[in-house]
Write a protein that holds these residues in place. Sequence first.
Motif, mmCIF file in Angstrom:
data_model
loop_
_atom_site.group_PDB
_atom_site.id
_atom_site.type_symbol
_atom_site.label_atom_id
_atom_site.label_comp_id
_atom_site.label_asym_id
_atom_site.label_seq_id
_atom_site.Cartn_x
_atom_site.Cartn_y
_atom_site.Cartn_z
ATOM 1 N N HIS A 66 -0.975 4.362 3.783
ATOM 2 C CA HIS A 66 -0.274 3.248 3.134
ATOM 3 C C HIS A 66 1.003 2.963 3.912
ATOM 4 O O HIS A 66 1.986 3.700 3.785
ATOM 5 C CB HIS A 66 0.026 3.604 1.675
ATOM 6 C CG HIS A 66 0.751 2.533 0.896
ATOM 7 N ND1 HIS A 66 0.459 2.231 -0.420
ATOM 8 C CD2 HIS A 66 1.767 1.693 1.231
ATOM 9 C CE1 HIS A 66 1.252 1.275 -0.853
ATOM 10 N NE2 HIS A 66 2.078 0.921 0.137
ATOM 11 N N ASP A 206 -5.218 -5.858 -0.873
ATOM 12 C CA ASP A 206 -4.226 -5.159 -1.692
ATOM 13 C C ASP A 206 -3.379 -6.210 -2.415
ATOM 14 O O ASP A 206 -3.446 -7.411 -2.105
ATOM 15 C CB ASP A 206 -3.348 -4.310 -0.744
ATOM 16 C CG ASP A 206 -2.519 -3.230 -1.447
ATOM 17 O OD1 ASP A 206 -2.479 -3.211 -2.684
ATOM 18 O OD2 ASP A 206 -1.899 -2.432 -0.725
ATOM 19 N N HIS A 236 -0.948 -1.988 -5.484
ATOM 20 C CA HIS A 236 0.341 -1.353 -5.781
ATOM 21 C C HIS A 236 0.514 -1.500 -7.290
ATOM 22 O O HIS A 236 0.725 -2.612 -7.779
ATOM 23 C CB HIS A 236 1.504 -2.096 -5.127
ATOM 24 C CG HIS A 236 1.635 -1.954 -3.634
ATOM 25 N ND1 HIS A 236 0.720 -2.451 -2.742
ATOM 26 C CD2 HIS A 236 2.615 -1.389 -2.884
ATOM 27 C CE1 HIS A 236 1.148 -2.192 -1.501
ATOM 28 N NE2 HIS A 236 2.289 -1.558 -1.561
ATOM 29 N N ASP A 258 -1.876 2.762 -5.818
ATOM 30 C CA ASP A 258 -0.767 3.340 -5.064
ATOM 31 C C ASP A 258 0.556 3.217 -5.820
ATOM 32 O O ASP A 258 0.771 2.217 -6.512
ATOM 33 C CB ASP A 258 -0.663 2.648 -3.700
ATOM 34 C CG ASP A 258 -1.967 2.727 -2.874
ATOM 35 O OD1 ASP A 258 -3.059 2.684 -3.479
ATOM 36 O OD2 ASP A 258 -1.886 2.815 -1.650
ATOM 37 N N ASP A 311 4.431 4.857 3.101
ATOM 38 C CA ASP A 311 4.821 3.541 2.588
ATOM 39 C C ASP A 311 5.835 2.878 3.542
ATOM 40 O O ASP A 311 6.630 2.044 3.106
ATOM 41 C CB ASP A 311 5.403 3.635 1.169
ATOM 42 C CG ASP A 311 5.483 2.285 0.455
ATOM 43 O OD1 ASP A 311 4.837 1.329 0.910
ATOM 44 O OD2 ASP A 311 6.197 2.189 -0.565
#
Length: 399
Positions: A66, A206, A236, A258, A311
Amino acid sequence: MTRTLWTNARVVTADGGIDRGPEPGAIEVLAEGGRIVAVGADLPREGARVVDCEGRLMTPAPVDCHTHLVFGGDRAREFEMRLDGAAYEEIARAGGGIKASMRATREMGIEALVEASLPRLDHLLAEGVSTVEIKSGYGLSVEAELNMLRAARRLEVLRPVRIRTTWLAAHALPPEYAGRPGDYIRDVAIAGLEQAHAEGLVDAVDSFCETIAFSTAELEPLYRKALALGLPVKIHSEQLSHSGGTAFAARFGAVSADHLEHATAADARAMAASGTVAVLLPGAFYMLRETVAPPVAAFREAGVPMALATDCNPGTSPLTSILMAMNMGATLFRLTVPECLAGVTCNAARALGLAGETGRIAAGLSADLALWNVETPAQLVARIGFNPLHARIFQGETV
Ligand code: DI6
Ligand code: FE
């Protein structure tokens, strides 16, 4: 075809449970033509180059599953504002945050984006990383989003690394669509996705499901389109509040959900049922000084595999260290050392749909390995700001 045999390493395979690393030499690894062909004791040496690992720890090469590694500009000033007490959401609503990075990213061509991103990628590679997922999401127009993914793909040509690209146009609403999220999803997120898919630029889809971003109702048509195109989805979700994104994405068979700080036990059960990996991002938790940690106990109880990632992004997680992500996973989220290691290897690969390709030391997989100047996984996770990488092996080659 080149045959290589690694011997005298303390091998942690991440294949069916992670142990503390057996005695040196108990497990040998044989690769041919970039793939692992055998893992075990006393493997045949004929025709193979034999590498003596001198008792070092060997793990699968880490996977960073990610990242928002491609972006323009810098947001250190916002960091200072947060030190002065401003909240992340406040800065975002005032046109900073993701929109500040959007303005900088839109001004850059593909070459400039590549140049800005390479040092970040090189940091990850210096810690042995084999595979990096990179999201769009700072262009927020069809062309600027496509350029981000074109830059991401270019990185794979410039460095020995596997890149997986993710379409994250539904990251924030750009000013020209203020008050018209439905139009943005249709004209940019969906129309751009069709184009990105036609150009072979996208591996997954995503979104940012949050009060300052998009609701599940707004995201529904995008996720339908992703499935129609045969693309895996992720999300997310539950980062700053509970918005229901996790259960929503599980209904679409998401490969991962996530952040998840505000996820519930019911979310964990939904994820277990849909085979969704929980990708935990302690860098963002740390930077935003969050106080609610993801429900790790509920993930364990439901049997949800947990991954850890950097991230890497210009705002909430300017982190380019997968080792630090492991350390933070342990200290901030109380993951065990084996969970941390699985989190950046087998479970991270699974979050990208790459479980059959990398992230474990097993016959048939790509020979993506990391050799470390330590003896145990705990020594890898415990230290801060220390990189003990001895060698990074990507597709059988030491690079
Ligand atoms: N959550 C995050 O933490 C990043 N994106 C997201 O959806 C933050 C992105 C940024 O602030 O630039
Ligand atoms: Fe993110």
